[in-house]
Scaffold this active site. Structure first.
Site, PDB file in Angstrom:
ATOM      1  CB  VAL A  60      -1.011   0.058   1.181  1.00  0.00           C
ATOM      2  CG1 VAL A  60      -2.067  -1.021   1.078  1.00  0.00           C
ATOM      3  CG2 VAL A  60      -0.309   0.023   2.524  1.00  0.00           C
ATOM      4  CE1 TYR A 152      -0.006   1.185  14.949  1.00  0.00           C
ATOM      5  CE2 TYR A 152      -0.732   1.507  17.220  1.00  0.00           C
ATOM      6  CZ  TYR A 152      -0.924   0.964  15.963  1.00  0.00           C
ATOM      7  OH  TYR A 152      -2.059   0.208  15.706  1.00  0.00           O
ATOM      8  N   GLY A 183      -8.351  -2.086  21.086  1.00  0.00           N
ATOM      9  CA  GLY A 183      -7.238  -2.112  22.031  1.00  0.00           C
ATOM     10  C   GLY A 183      -6.423  -3.364  21.757  1.00  0.00           C
TER      11      GLY A 183
END
Ligand code: NDP
Ligand code: 8X3
Length: 251
Positions: A60, A152, A183
């Site tokens: 991607v 991140y 989570g």
């Protein structure tokens, strides 16, 4: 033919979503870099569920490859009802001064720019149909920054902002946008983050019953089953033992 397009279907949430949507008789476009896994998944889903599966191998991060590959698929495959922007990763866990710029590039290029490249190619197909649903894989880390998670977490905060922006862009076209924010889920995620260190990856889930990929796929599927006028915009899902991105109750 209604088609579900799932990026990052070779493992984890993407693969579990492919299974879940195939069980419900949807045809699928599955993508990822590991071609062999895509081909195995295609064979298994077609045999088990009698659906059609189009595997597309691409990274991607490679803008022109994303554009060319998606543009070249047969027209009937462009009748995408649901785009699941799932391909993504965490690479490393460190303070900014000690962080690897290669890791930062991998995360930002995949989680943010890759998601945008795929969306840019697919949104015109949804618009042409006057309906559709984009599900972006954000994270609890997109709203709660944890120690050493800096880049991140930033990439997932960007997914949140992009999801909100897409929702505004696509409001006139009847296209839903959902930011799904899990989570702790035990997939290949932590093995990838710790560059193949299985012990370090296991420690992340020590004393916890984490989410499984199937738990998350069930929730994603649910988001697509609501009446046309109902949209879940933002959805957070954690294991019962996780109260926030940084607060766990471990056994
Ligand atoms: P996995 O590592 O199990 O799966 C990641 C998938 O993304 C793989 O199919 C991988 O395919 C694909 N992928 C990664 N990089 C690229 C790339 N450059 N080009 C194409 N495909 C790529 O992770 P998860 O299933 O756990 O994660 C899926 C998404 O959910 C990610 O966006 C992640 O950030 C997010 N998330 C994960 C959580 C967790 O705790 N597990 C919690 C919250 C969000 P391949 O390697 O074959 O290219
Ligand atoms: C993955 C969840 O909290 O490990 O996005 O970053 S977390």
């Amino acid at each position: 033919m209604a088609v579900i397009l799932i990026t990052g279907a070779t493992a984890g949430f993407g693969k579990a979503c492919a299974e879940k949507f195939a069980q419900h008789k949807h045809d699928l476009i599955i993508t990822g870099r590991r071609q062999e896994r895509l081909n195995e998944l295609k064979t298994s889903l077609e045999q088990q569920y009698g659906v059609k599966v189009l595997p597309l191998t691409f990274d991607v991060r490679e803008e022109q490859t994303v554009v060319n590959t998606l543009e070249a698929i047969p027209e009937e495959w462009k009748k995408v009802e649901v785009l699941i922007n799932n391909a993504g990763l965490a690479a490393g866990l460190s303070t900014v001064d000690e962080g690897s710029t290669d890791d930062w590039n991998a995360m930002l290029d995949t989680n943010v720019k890759g998601l945008l490249y795929v969306s840019r190619a697919v949104i015109p197909w949804l618009k042409a149909q006057g309906r559709g649903h984009i599900i972006n894989l954000g994270s609890i880390a997109g709203s709660q920054v944890y120690a050493k998670g800096n880049v991140y977490c930033a990439s997932k905060a960007a997914v949140d902002a992009i999801s909100q922006g897409m929702r505004i862009d696509l409001l006139p076209f009847g296209i839903k946008v959902t930011n799904v924010c899990p989570g702790a889920a035990e997939t290949e995620f932590s093995v990838v983050r710790f560059k193949g260190d299985e012990d370090k990856a296991k420690d992340v889930y020590k004393g916890l019953k984490p989410l499984s990929a199937e738990d998350v796929a069930d929730v994603i599927f649910y988001c697509t089953t609501l009446p046309p006028h109902v949209c879940i915009n933002h959805l957070e899902i954690t294991p019962l033992q996780q109260a926030s991105a940084y607060y766990y109750h471990r056994n």
